[in-house]
Design an enzyme around this catalytic site. Structure first.
Site, PDB file in Angstrom:
ATOM      1  N   SER A  61      -9.724   0.534   7.389  1.00  0.00           N
ATOM      2  CA  SER A  61      -9.063   0.630   6.089  1.00  0.00           C
ATOM      3  C   SER A  61      -8.526  -0.680   5.548  1.00  0.00           C
ATOM      4  O   SER A  61      -8.225  -0.789   4.360  1.00  0.00           O
ATOM      5  CB  SER A  61      -7.927   1.651   6.152  1.00  0.00           C
ATOM      6  OG  SER A  61      -8.451   2.956   6.245  1.00  0.00           O
TER       7      SER A  61
ATOM      8  N   SER B  36      -9.102   2.591   3.291  1.00  0.00           N
ATOM      9  CA  SER B  36      -8.197   3.224   2.360  1.00  0.00           C
ATOM     10  C   SER B  36      -7.257   2.256   1.648  1.00  0.00           C
ATOM     11  O   SER B  36      -6.428   2.680   0.841  1.00  0.00           O
ATOM     12  CB  SER B  36      -7.351   4.272   3.112  1.00  0.00           C
ATOM     13  OG  SER B  36      -6.582   3.655   4.128  1.00  0.00           O
TER      14      SER B  36
ATOM     15  N   LYS C 102       0.830  -1.198   0.000  1.00  0.00           N
ATOM     16  CA  LYS C 102       0.000   0.000   0.000  1.00  0.00           C
ATOM     17  C   LYS C 102       0.869   1.254   0.000  1.00  0.00           C
ATOM     18  O   LYS C 102       1.826   1.363   0.771  1.00  0.00           O
ATOM     19  CB  LYS C 102      -0.904  -0.011   1.239  1.00  0.00           C
ATOM     20  CG  LYS C 102      -1.855   1.172   1.345  1.00  0.00           C
ATOM     21  CD  LYS C 102      -2.700   1.044   2.604  1.00  0.00           C
ATOM     22  CE  LYS C 102      -3.659   2.205   2.772  1.00  0.00           C
ATOM     23  NZ  LYS C 102      -4.475   2.071   4.007  1.00  0.00           N
TER      24      LYS C 102
END
Length: 487
Positions: free
Chosen positions: A179, A155, A79
């Site tokens: 997230s 996210s 990520k």
């Protein structure tokens, strides 16, 4: 290419170890797949040449008969937020950091590469990971592969979409309110938020910033076994993280073999906290019933929490302070003026949440946090895990400007992110939680359920996840063929 899109990391690692599969062959297939799903905007940066060099070295090491790590040759995506690989762009979803290059590896990247993984690129995230829709001004929005109008969640949406689309078998994410778990639910994969301190992280500038509310990194995968395998690699103390703790002696992978009949599950359809859409409730009810039919002990329980208004205010106060401080640190380091910079309005509004919070008010929010912790502990008493829906609604619109539902389950809600998820509670309490696939709506949108455990009881969570996967297998339910045909 399709040969590798649904294969597990353990299968791939085994074939590499026995010489039946070349790492470079696998990597080229993975790179082709990443190109084929470009419309999903799952990746921010793909590092083809670096990955090819790593693959060549991995093949050479295997040919020499070296002792190979558990992820030797396995492609992994990271990520694009706190996970950093030296020499690779680290944008954190911010347009002003479009060309920012990481100057060192994060602890997670160090551990992945020490285990033999081949990092293929960085995945999309909203700016600063500030919300549960993955959209930014660098690469656009990331939809769930199941419906390109609906969000992959956030996210860690890029990682979840990449997994569901067959681009990689493993990915990393992070979680301060959902997230890891929200994207897992939206994309029919697994995202595990571990106990705070289990997966170490060295945060630049402020090694203590992750404490309130609990911010953690964790594994994402398509199977329970792969999730456990990745957690085995990531977990354990690192002296650079003042909160990190030693990992348990047992391997998490071994937990996935625990018999279903040994498992005890408490079930709450809504944490007695907020409304849940009927389509979500029906899918999770069915999944839990199937788990019981397979031999697990399942009881519906009450959960005593503070009111939604009180607890969500505590969360918003503390997460607002977190993001305001994070933004100020970035502003100082990179000379960014968030008032005038090219950032989304939702970034500015999130930062603004904490600008008026004083230290005493922030600390006072630990009172409802404590009550929430006690309520979850009571619900877990006598059970291995607590199960609840991940989201209160199916996947929602992918665009930040479209907002969130204002009615759920026939009740009016405020149209804010906390309305549509049951995840943020556990960032207040610190319990480990995984979101795993529970089923689909009638129109094919994925639904996830959360498995909550006692602190440092990730093995129990993974045992239940594996049991659910055995009775309700989901790895053949990804829209890989459709995505290929759309290329």
């Amino acid at each position: 290419m399709a040969e590798f899109t649904k294969r597990s990391a353990r299968e791939l690692a085994s074939e590499i170890r026995t010489g039946r599969l070349s790492v470079l062959t696998l990597l080229e297939s993975i790179l082709d797949r990443i190109e084929a799903i470009d419309e999903l905007n799952a990746f921010v940066t793909v590092i083809e040449e670096s990955a090819r060099e790593s693959a060549r070295k991995a093949d050479a090491a295997a040919a020499r008969g070296e002792d190979l790590g558990p992820l030797h040759g396995v492609p992994v995506a990271i990520k694009d937020l706190r996970n950093r690989k030296a020499g690779v762009r680290n944008t954190m979803g911010l347009a002003p950091l479009e060309n920012n290059m990481a100057d060192e590896d994060s602890i997670t990247v160090e551990r992945l590469e020490a285990a033999g993984a081949v990092i293929v690129g960085t995945t999309n995230t909203p700016a600063l990971g500030h919300t549960i829709k993955t959209e930014n001004r660098l690469v656009g929005s990331t939809p769930t592969p199941f419906d390109h109008n609906q969000s992959a969640g956030g996210s860690s949406g890029g990682s979840a979409a990449a997994l569901a689309a067959g681009a990689v078998p493993l990915a990393t994410g992070s979680d301060i309110g959902g997230s890891l778990r929200v994207p897992a639910s939206c994309c029919n994969v697994i995202g595990l938020k571990p106990t705070f301190g289990l997966v170490p992280e060295r945060v630049p500038f402020d090694g203590f910033s992750t404490h309130s509310p609990f911010f953690v990194g964790g594994p994402m995968a398509r199977t329970a076994e792969d999730t456990a395998l990745l957690l085995d690699v990531l977990a354990g103390q690192d002296e650079r993280d003042p909160f990190s703790v030693p990992r348990p002696e047992t391997k998490y992978v071994e937990a996935t073999d625990r018999p279903t009949a040994e498992l005890s599950v408490a079930y709450s359809p809504n944490l007695d906290l907020q409304p849940v859409a009927s389509t979500v409730r029906e899918a999770v009810d069915t999944a839990v019933a199937d788990l019981a039919a397979a031999g697990a002990t399942v009881d519906t329980v009450d959960v005593s929490l503070p009111s939604y208004e009180e607890l969500s205010m505590a969360y918003v106060t503390q997460v607002g302070a977190f993001f305001s401080a994070f933004a100020q640190q970035l502003a100082d380091q990179y000379d960014i003026d968030f008032e005038t910079a090219d950032v989304e309005d939702t970034v500015r509004s999130t930062i603004a949440l904490g600008t008026e919070t004083d230290a005493a008010d922030d600390r006072l929010q630990n009172v409802p946090r404590t009550a929430a912790y006690d309520g979850i502990q009571d619900a877990l008493t006598g059970y291995d895990v607590l199960v609840t829906p991940t989201l209160t609604v199916p996947p929602y619109s992918k665009h930040l400007t479209d907002g969130y539902p204002t009615e759920i389950g026939g009740q009016s809600v405020m149209g804010v992110p906390t309305d549509v998820m049951l995840t943020w509670v556990f960032n207040m309490t610190g319990h480990p939680v995984a979101s795993v696939p529970a089923g689909f709506t009638d129109d094919g949108l994925p639904i996830g359920l959360q498995i909550v455990g006692q602190r440092f009881a990730e093995a129990d969570i993974l045992s239940v996840a594996a049991a659910l996967e055995r009775v309700r297998p989901w790895t053949d339910q990804y829209p890989v063929g459709e995505l290929i045909s759309q290329r």
